[in-house]
Design an enzyme around this catalytic site. Sequence first.
Site, PDB file in Angstrom:
ATOM      1  N   LYS A  12      31.109 -57.643-117.760  1.00  0.00           N
ATOM      2  CA  LYS A  12      32.400 -58.106-118.262  1.00  0.00           C
ATOM      3  C   LYS A  12      32.512 -59.614-118.082  1.00  0.00           C
ATOM      4  O   LYS A  12      32.511 -60.119-116.968  1.00  0.00           O
ATOM      5  CB  LYS A  12      33.532 -57.385-117.526  1.00  0.00           C
ATOM      6  CG  LYS A  12      33.505 -55.871-117.736  1.00  0.00           C
ATOM      7  CD  LYS A  12      34.625 -55.152-117.019  1.00  0.00           C
ATOM      8  CE  LYS A  12      34.511 -55.258-115.531  1.00  0.00           C
ATOM      9  NZ  LYS A  12      35.420 -54.331-114.818  1.00  0.00           N
ATOM     10  N   THR A  53      47.432 -59.487-116.306  1.00  0.00           N
ATOM     11  CA  THR A  53      46.205 -58.748-116.608  1.00  0.00           C
ATOM     12  C   THR A  53      45.792 -57.828-115.454  1.00  0.00           C
ATOM     13  O   THR A  53      44.634 -57.396-115.397  1.00  0.00           O
ATOM     14  CB  THR A  53      45.066 -59.733-116.899  1.00  0.00           C
ATOM     15  OG1 THR A  53      44.909 -60.627-115.769  1.00  0.00           O
ATOM     16  CG2 THR A  53      45.342 -60.546-118.152  1.00  0.00           C
ATOM     17  N   GLY A  79      44.832 -54.759-113.509  1.00  0.00           N
ATOM     18  CA  GLY A  79      44.398 -53.426-113.887  1.00  0.00           C
ATOM     19  C   GLY A  79      43.401 -53.363-115.023  1.00  0.00           C
ATOM     20  O   GLY A  79      43.036 -52.267-115.462  1.00  0.00           O
ATOM     21  N   THR A  80      42.914 -54.504-115.498  1.00  0.00           N
ATOM     22  CA  THR A  80      42.012 -54.480-116.654  1.00  0.00           C
ATOM     23  C   THR A  80      40.717 -53.726-116.370  1.00  0.00           C
ATOM     24  O   THR A  80      40.248 -52.944-117.202  1.00  0.00           O
ATOM     25  CB  THR A  80      41.670 -55.908-117.114  1.00  0.00           C
ATOM     26  OG1 THR A  80      41.256 -56.679-115.968  1.00  0.00           O
ATOM     27  CG2 THR A  80      42.856 -56.573-117.770  1.00  0.00           C
ATOM     28  N   GLY A  81      40.114 -53.942-115.204  1.00  0.00           N
ATOM     29  CA  GLY A  81      38.841 -53.296-114.903  1.00  0.00           C
ATOM     30  C   GLY A  81      38.971 -51.791-114.787  1.00  0.00           C
ATOM     31  O   GLY A  81      38.145 -51.040-115.331  1.00  0.00           O
ATOM     32  N   CYS A  82      39.994 -51.339-114.071  1.00  0.00           N
ATOM     33  CA  CYS A  82      40.237 -49.898-113.937  1.00  0.00           C
ATOM     34  C   CYS A  82      40.482 -49.276-115.303  1.00  0.00           C
ATOM     35  O   CYS A  82      39.980 -48.188-115.621  1.00  0.00           O
ATOM     36  CB  CYS A  82      41.450 -49.645-113.049  1.00  0.00           C
ATOM     37  SG  CYS A  82      41.382 -50.411-111.422  1.00  0.00           S
TER      38      CYS A  82
END
Length: 269
Positions: free
Chosen positions: A179, A210, A212-215
Site C-alpha cells: 500500500k 482516513t 481505518g483505511t487498512g482494516c
Amino acid sequence: MTAPAPIPPRVLTVAGSDSGGGAGIQADLKTMLALGVHGMSVLTAVTAQNSLGVQGAWELPVDAVRAQYRSVVDDIGVQAVKTGMLSSAVLVDAVAELLAGTGVPVVVDPVGVSKHGDALLATEALDSVRTKLLPVATVATPNLDEVTQLTGVTVTDEEGMRLAAAEILGHGPRWVVIKGGHLPGDAVDLLTDGREEHWLRAPRHDNRHTHGTGCTLASAIACGLARGQNVPAAVRGAKEYVTGAIRAGFALGSGIGPVDHGWLSRAAR
C-alpha cells in the site's frame, strides 16, 4: 410458504477492538455489512482509542481467542478470514495455527502501528509474523511502515514498492498488496504474486479523515474472496470501495476522523 432466505457468504475477522469505531473489529464488521456478507469476529485485544490515538490496549488470553475461533468455524463455517491486530508472538502463533487448519482464503493485515503512530505489535512478535502468519496468507496487505518493520526496506518510490513486494513474498504469502498511500501523488498500490503485477491507482482525496483505511481494505478483499472472486478482482473491488470511503470520510472528535463505511448505501439513494 416463504422460501428461506439465502445464506450470505461468511467472513471472519480476527482483530482488536477500536472503541472509537473507526478501525479494528468495528471497521471490519461495517465493511462486511456494506459489501453484503455476514461478518463474524474473534476479538484479540481491547483498546481505549479515539480520534487522537490509542490510550491503552489489553490483550485477551490466547485460550479466549482460540475458543472464539473454534465456536464460529466449527458451527457456522467461514468462506474467508481476515486478520488484524495480533499484538504478541503467542497470539500470532496461535492464530496462524488455527488458520492453517481452516482451508479458506486468508487476508493478513500485519498491523504494526496505528494511524496515529501508536505501536500495536510487540517487537518480539515480528519474527512470528514473518515465519508463521505470512506463510498462511492468501493476500498480505502491509503499508509502508509495516514493510519497514518486517523487512527493513524503506520505500520512497514505485520501484521501492517492487523490492518491498519481493521481500514480503519471500516470507510465503501467495499475493501481496504493497500500500503506497504514504507516497506523494496519486494513491497507488501494487498487487503482485511475483509473476504478474497489478498497479492500482486512484486520485488522492484532500481529506485527513482516513482512520481505518487498512482494516477496511483488508476486510473488503476478504469479502470479495468469500464471494468467489479471484485475488486481482477482489483487490480491485476493495480499492474502489476504500477510495469512496476515504472521499466520504468525516470529522469525529478533535483528531483524525474515520472513513465512511456506509458511503455505498448513501450513493445509491
